[in-house]
Design a protein around this motif. Structure first.
Motif, short mmCIF file in Angstrom:
data_model
loop_
_atom_site.label_atom_id
_atom_site.label_comp_id
_atom_site.label_asym_id
_atom_site.label_seq_id
_atom_site.Cartn_x
_atom_site.Cartn_y
_atom_site.Cartn_z
N LEU A 221 15.17 -5.90 25.23
CA LEU A 221 16.61 -5.76 25.04
C LEU A 221 17.30 -5.98 26.37
O LEU A 221 17.01 -5.30 27.35
N ALA A 222 18.22 -6.93 26.40
CA ALA A 222 19.08 -7.12 27.57
C ALA A 222 20.44 -6.52 27.25
O ALA A 222 20.92 -6.59 26.12
N TYR A 223 21.06 -5.89 28.26
CA TYR A 223 22.39 -5.33 28.04
C TYR A 223 23.15 -5.29 29.35
O TYR A 223 22.60 -5.40 30.44
N GLN A 224 24.47 -5.12 29.21
CA GLN A 224 25.39 -5.16 30.34
C GLN A 224 25.76 -3.74 30.77
O GLN A 224 26.10 -2.91 29.93
N ASP A 225 25.68 -3.48 32.06
CA ASP A 225 26.26 -2.26 32.62
C ASP A 225 27.64 -2.65 33.15
O ASP A 225 27.76 -3.19 34.25
N GLY A 226 28.65 -2.40 32.34
CA GLY A 226 29.99 -2.86 32.69
C GLY A 226 30.54 -2.26 33.95
O GLY A 226 31.24 -2.92 34.72
N GLY A 227 30.22 -0.99 34.22
CA GLY A 227 30.74 -0.34 35.40
C GLY A 227 30.18 -0.93 36.68
O GLY A 227 30.89 -1.08 37.67
N GLU A 228 28.89 -1.25 36.67
CA GLU A 228 28.23 -1.76 37.87
C GLU A 228 28.15 -3.29 37.90
O GLU A 228 27.70 -3.87 38.88
N GLN A 229 28.56 -3.95 36.81
CA GLN A 229 28.45 -5.40 36.69
C GLN A 229 27.01 -5.86 36.90
O GLN A 229 26.74 -6.85 37.57
N ASP A 230 26.10 -5.11 36.30
CA ASP A 230 24.68 -5.43 36.32
C ASP A 230 24.21 -5.81 34.94
O ASP A 230 24.79 -5.39 33.93
N ILE A 231 23.12 -6.57 34.88
CA ILE A 231 22.45 -6.87 33.63
C ILE A 231 21.06 -6.27 33.69
O ILE A 231 20.29 -6.54 34.63
N LEU A 232 20.73 -5.48 32.70
CA LEU A 232 19.48 -4.74 32.69
C LEU A 232 18.61 -5.20 31.54
O LEU A 232 19.10 -5.65 30.50
N LEU A 233 17.31 -5.07 31.73
CA LEU A 233 16.34 -5.48 30.72
C LEU A 233 15.44 -4.31 30.38
O LEU A 233 14.79 -3.74 31.25
N TRP A 234 15.42 -3.95 29.11
CA TRP A 234 14.53 -2.89 28.61
C TRP A 234 13.35 -3.55 27.92
O TRP A 234 13.51 -4.52 27.17
N ASP A 235 12.16 -3.03 28.20
CA ASP A 235 10.93 -3.56 27.60
C ASP A 235 10.25 -2.46 26.81
O ASP A 235 9.97 -1.37 27.34
N TRP A 236 9.98 -2.73 25.55
CA TRP A 236 9.36 -1.74 24.67
C TRP A 236 7.97 -1.33 25.17
O TRP A 236 7.54 -0.20 24.97
N ALA A 237 7.28 -2.23 25.86
CA ALA A 237 5.90 -1.97 26.27
C ALA A 237 5.79 -0.72 27.15
O ALA A 237 4.84 0.06 27.02
N ASP A 238 6.76 -0.53 28.07
CA ASP A 238 6.69 0.64 28.95
C ASP A 238 7.89 1.57 28.81
O ASP A 238 8.01 2.55 29.53
N ASN A 239 8.80 1.26 27.88
CA ASN A 239 9.95 2.12 27.60
C ASN A 239 10.82 2.36 28.82
O ASN A 239 11.43 3.41 28.96
N ASN A 240 10.91 1.39 29.71
CA ASN A 240 11.71 1.56 30.92
C ASN A 240 12.60 0.36 31.18
O ASN A 240 12.27 -0.78 30.84
N VAL A 241 13.74 0.63 31.78
CA VAL A 241 14.58 -0.40 32.36
C VAL A 241 14.43 -0.27 33.86
O VAL A 241 14.72 0.77 34.43
N THR A 242 13.97 -1.31 34.53
CA THR A 242 13.56 -1.14 35.91
C THR A 242 14.39 -1.88 36.95
O THR A 242 14.23 -1.64 38.12
N TYR A 243 15.26 -2.78 36.53
CA TYR A 243 15.98 -3.53 37.57
C TYR A 243 17.20 -4.24 37.00
O TYR A 243 17.24 -4.58 35.82
N PRO A 244 18.21 -4.52 37.84
CA PRO A 244 19.23 -5.50 37.47
C PRO A 244 18.65 -6.90 37.68
O PRO A 244 18.20 -7.24 38.77
N ILE A 245 18.64 -7.70 36.65
CA ILE A 245 17.91 -8.97 36.72
C ILE A 245 18.56 -9.98 37.65
O ILE A 245 17.90 -10.89 38.15
#
Length: 371
Positions: A221-245
């Motif tokens: 799942l990719a999604y937008q952090d509107g406040g920080e103007q970041d794009i984050l990627l969630w991966d089901w395999a480890d249940n974590n979002v680890t970085y702004p891509i």
């Protein structure tokens, strides 16, 4: 724009009422649906003819008598979903209300559903499930309809702030739901691809649109952090979002995660970037505004940079760097508007010279077959 790596944990669970969250429930609904078959044996040419055809038409080819709006296409290019105010696209539709339609391009049949759609209607990657956001009393709801089996359901949000994305089937969905107490947060709920259970990702201190974009298999799942103007990627395999891509020093706006889950398209400045998840590298496409990417992540639909309204549409092969004109007339398109391999593109236009006998003076939905 963050200057550090973000880590957002996801937890497994079901939606439940609490003092801290606005309640969301799943309820059954039965919106009316009607098939309109080809009249007098007429069969829609659909995705078989290279060129442009109008697809917001009745089964006998009668043009719509009112405006049509947002549209999406399945990866295989066999079905499209669009919204329209027209009341002549299916038999028995007497009111001019915004409705959602699914068109089978092989047969020319239209199936009508409820509305009004508050965002572009979505089709699952397998083409079996239609989903669209529409008002439900004083709330918003995500309505879902299985086109073959006939079942219907809805996911009701207690605030007018739902966003949604779909994957391959009814089990692969993402919902964005807003909290309002004790602070303004958001929560994304993703159905596990193996069991269909909900996993949730909490997005803290963000009230802007997050534009969730789910891979076809429901694992990313990719999604937008509107406040920080970041794009984050969630991966089901480890249940974590680890970085702004996009890296620590660039403000970005999410466009779409490819259906295969390998590419993320985002805008930054006057350019478009295509992020390769496996390598962590970005392909810069200068001077264009990315609109959508095909399910394989190879073909980018774009308009000129700075576009805020209807504009010509072009499809770029990211491997060869070559462009193909989709339309040189003012047009609009949404994510999920390109079929796999860049063969088909669906778009909306008020231009009257794209096909012969366009005399309704309305915005229509068109299909461009490129190869």
């Amino acid at each position: 724009m963050q200057r550090r790596m973000k880590r957002v944990t996801a937890r497994r669970g079901r939606v439940a009422a609490s003092a801290a969250a606005v309640v969301c429930v799943i309820t059954a609904v039965l919106p009316g649906a009607a098939w309109a078959g080809p009249a007098d044996g007429a069969i829609g040419a659909g995705a078989d003819v290279v060129g442009v055809e109008r697809v917001s038409v009745a089964a006998d080819g009668t043009q719509a008598n009112d405006d049509s709006a947002e549209v999406s296409i399945t990866p295989s290019g066999d079905r499209i979903a669009f919204s329209s105010y027209a009341n002549n696209l299916t038999p028995g539709n007497t009111g001019r209300n915004d409705r959602v339609f699914v068109r089978d391009l092989a047969t020319g049949q239209n199936q009508q559903f409820g509305g009004p759609a508050m965002a572009p209607p979505m089709l699952s990657s397998d083409g079996q499930v239609l989903a669209y956001l529409a008002p439900r009393f004083d709330h918003m709801a995500l309505y879902q309809n299985h086109l073959s089996l006939g079942w219907s359901s809805s996911y009701t949000c207690s605030l007018n702030s739902c966003e949604a994305s779909m994957g391959a089937s009814e089990r692969h969905q993402a919902f964005s739901v807003s909290f309002r107490y004790p602070e303004q947060n958001q929560r994304v709920e993703v159905r596990r691809p193996d069991t269909g259970e909900l996993q949730t990702v909490d997005i803290i201190h963000n009230t802007a649109s997050i534009r969730p974009s789910l891979s076809g298999d429901g694992t990313r799942l990719a999604y937008q952090d509107g406040g920080e103007q970041d794009i984050l990627l969630w991966d089901w395999a480890d249940n974590n979002v680890t970085y702004p891509i996009e890296g620590p020093d660039r403000a970005a706006e999410l466009v779409q995660l490819s259906d295969d889950g390998n590419k993320i398209v985002y805008l930054s400045g006057a350019d478009t970037y295509v992020h390769d998840i496996a390598s962590g590298t970005d392909l810069q496409v200068p001077g264009v505004k990315g609109v959508a990417i095909d399910p394989t992540g190879r073909y980018l639909l774009h308009t000129p940079s700075g576009t805020t309204g209807p504009a010509p549409l072009t499809l770029r092969d990211l491997q060869t760097g070559t462009d193909e004109t989709v339309t040189d007339r003012p047009a609009t398109a949404e994510i999920d508007s390109v079929s796999a391999g860049g063969r088909h593109v669906v778009f909306r236009s008020t231009a009257e010279d794209l096909v012969p006998d366009d005399t309704n003076g309305k915005a229509d939905i068109f299909l461009r077959t490129l190869r």
